[in-house]
Design a protein around this motif. Structure first.
Motif, PDB file in Angstrom:
ATOM      1  N   LEU A   1       0.947  -1.439   0.096  1.00 47.43           N
ATOM      2  CA  LEU A   1       0.060   0.207   0.026  1.00 47.43           C
ATOM      3  C   LEU A   1       0.797   0.986  -0.249  1.00 47.43           C
ATOM      4  N   GLN A   2       1.781   1.109   0.827  1.00 48.07           N
ATOM      5  CA  GLN A   2       2.867   2.166   0.700  1.00 48.07           C
ATOM      6  C   GLN A   2       3.631   2.862  -1.080  1.00 48.07           C
ATOM      7  N   GLN A   3       3.875   1.302  -1.580  1.00 48.26           N
ATOM      8  CA  GLN A   3       4.301   1.530  -3.121  1.00 48.26           C
ATOM      9  C   GLN A   3       3.574   2.183  -3.572  1.00 48.26           C
ATOM     10  N   GLU A   4       2.426   0.898  -3.405  1.00 44.39           N
ATOM     11  CA  GLU A   4       0.392   2.064  -4.283  1.00 44.39           C
ATOM     12  C   GLU A   4       0.540   3.625  -4.030  1.00 44.39           C
ATOM     13  N   GLY A   5       0.336   3.996  -3.292  1.00 46.36           N
ATOM     14  CA  GLY A   5       1.039   5.454  -2.535  1.00 46.36           C
ATOM     15  C   GLY A   5      -0.292   6.233  -1.957  1.00 46.36           C
ATOM     16  N   LEU A   6      -1.191   4.442  -0.934  1.00 44.67           N
ATOM     17  CA  LEU A   6      -1.778   5.149  -0.203  1.00 44.67           C
ATOM     18  C   LEU A   6      -1.609   5.326   1.170  1.00 44.67           C
ATOM     19  N   ILE A   7      -0.999   4.865   1.455  1.00 39.94           N
ATOM     20  CA  ILE A   7      -0.403   5.188   2.790  1.00 39.94           C
ATOM     21  C   ILE A   7       0.766   5.374   3.181  1.00 39.94           C
TER      22      ILE A   7
END
Length: 220
Positions: free
Chosen positions: A62-68
């Motif tokens: 989720l960090q890689q996806e920019g969500l967190i």
């Protein structure tokens, strides 16, 4: 031939990670977990009934996806997009999707692609009376399809990597402003430009579409 038990356990763990990832992604992009919410590992692992190790794997994705994003002391929180970040997302979308439109318009055999895109716009019309989540899915399906039809896997991968941020941008705006961007005619204009075979016109149609969409989302 014997089967190693550890390989089966690895598959099970992967499955749990994917299920956790899907559940968290949906909760964040739908607004169920609001922006700036601090994510507590113990609470989430208990709610999802998974180990903290499996949860961490999902949260890294989720960090890689920019969500967190990580804040002080590495504390993870749901990312909050400000107006500049939303405009940045749509500028990048414009670059990617205008390339897709240009490539499709340049094809001598673009008739089938045009028909597929018109069908995707018709789907948007069919979902017009549904809830916001269904309408968002129909809208994103049109834009994703445009990238898929190019056959350019790098282009599609880059667009997909933005999808989480796109969803968060839409939720940031609220229902009324989000719906304004899902007007079927605005999407037919893009398809018309692709069908014309004029590559510059097709690219410009997408760029104008994205600029207008960003304005709608961030203008109070």
């Amino acid at each position: 031939m014997s089967v190693e038990p550890t390989s089966l356990l690895r598959l099970e763990k992967t499955s749990l990670r994917e299920q956790a990832l899907t559940a968290l992604r949906k909760a964040i992009t739908s607004g169920q977990i609001p922006p700036s919410t601090h994510l507590v590992e113990t609470e989430l692992s208990e709610a999802l009934q998974i180990s903290r190790g499996t949860l961490r794997e999902a949260m890294r994705q989720l960090q890689q996806e920019g969500l967190i994003s990580a804040g002080a002391r590495g504390r993870l929180s749901v990312r909050h997009l400000d107006t500049k970040e939303i405009r940045d997302v749509f500028h990048v979308r414009a670059a990617l999707e205008s390339l897709a439109a240009r490539e499709l318009a340049a094809r001598p055999d673009r008739t089938e692609a045009v028909a597929t895109l018109r069908s995707a716009v018709d789907d948007m019309d069919r979902w017009a009376a549904s809830n916001l989540e269904d309408r968002i899915e129909a809208d994103l399906r049109f834009h994703r399809t445009m990238c898929q039809l190019t056959g350019n896997l790098t282009l599609l991968h880059q667009w997909t990597s933005l999808e989480g941020s796109i969803r968060m941008s839409i939720m940031f705006a609220g229902v009324d402003r989000a719906i304004k961007n899902m007007n079927a005619k605005r999407h037919h204009d893009i398809v018309d430009a692709i069908e014309s075979g004029d590559t510059a016109k097709a690219a410009e149609a997408v760029i104008d579409h994205m600029a207008g969409a960003a304005d709608t989302l961030v203008t109070a």
